[in-house]
Design an enzyme around this catalytic site. Sequence first.
Site, PDB file in Angstrom:
ATOM      1  N   SER A  28       0.858  -1.764   0.534  1.00 56.61           N
ATOM      2  CA  SER A  28       0.249   0.270  -0.064  1.00 56.61           C
ATOM      3  C   SER A  28       0.928   1.945  -0.342  1.00 56.61           C
ATOM      4  O   SER A  28       1.578   1.309   0.568  1.00 56.61           O
ATOM      5  CB  SER A  28      -0.671  -0.067   1.290  1.00 56.61           C
ATOM      6  N   HIS A  81      -5.451  -9.181  -1.956  1.00 55.37           N
ATOM      7  CA  HIS A  81      -5.330  -9.149  -0.399  1.00 55.37           C
ATOM      8  C   HIS A  81      -7.079  -9.376  -0.102  1.00 55.37           C
ATOM      9  O   HIS A  81      -7.940 -10.172  -0.985  1.00 55.37           O
ATOM     10  CB  HIS A  81      -5.950  -7.729   0.046  1.00 55.37           C
TER      11      HIS A  81
END
Length: 270
Positions: A28, A81
């Site tokens: 991220s 994810h």
Amino acid sequence: MIHKINEASDYIKSKLDIKPDVGLILGSGLGVLAEEITNRTVIKYEDIPNFPVSTVEGHAGQFVVGHLQDKKVMAMQGRFHFYEGYDMEEIVLPVRVMYKLGIENLLVTNAAGGINRNFDPGNFMIIQDHINLMGDNPLKGENIEEFGPRFPDMSEVYNEELRELAEKIAVENKINIVKGNYVALSGPSYETPAEIRHLRTAGADAVGMSTVPETITANHMGMNILGISCITNMAAGVLPQPLDHKEVVEIAEKVKPEFSTLIKGILKEM
Ligand code: HPA
């Protein structure tokens, strides 16, 4: 499964004129490093057969293949994810494809919350070991024998030499580096303060929602793995303020230059 993996890796191979040596998974807010890759080929996940498409904010969804330092790298700009709803098999497909393309070294990065009170936001943590509390395992189901054994040893998932190298590069460049155990939860909700106290007692130093599926799978295939967490915030309850994804993105943005120095330094001497 193996058919899906082969189809995806055959497609990627057909687009490449180099054979990458190092796989790079960018977490991220850390995807910008891929911008520094030269002689690049960009392959969008949506164009790869059998590939899921990443949905989370702050993540592009593509491989960038080319040169970084003197290494031939294959970077994932954006990963899949568990909290997005993907199956474990989908999450680890890119790592299996990397292995199929002949990549033996994997550098995995993520954003994580600091559980260890000695950590500060902006620190980088060399992952020494992990605790899988995602409630699932990517190796569940029929074992793919050509990848590895049914019951793989997990005594040293994160390569000791690579960990030492990462520490050396950080020290040489005066980058704040810490070491510790990464615990992976499914998310997407952040943890409660009680959960963080529980995890601290269990020996966890940082918490996140990624990485472990990929490293379990890479370890199964015998890859050399290095994991680095960017501590973007202190975990819930450590400080009196609430958690906010914006903070995670902001800190990741702020440490970009150091992150880039660290990863490039490691690549250079790998
Ligand atoms: N918890 C879980 N995942 C995270 C955190 C956190 O505090 N920070 C960044 N990713």
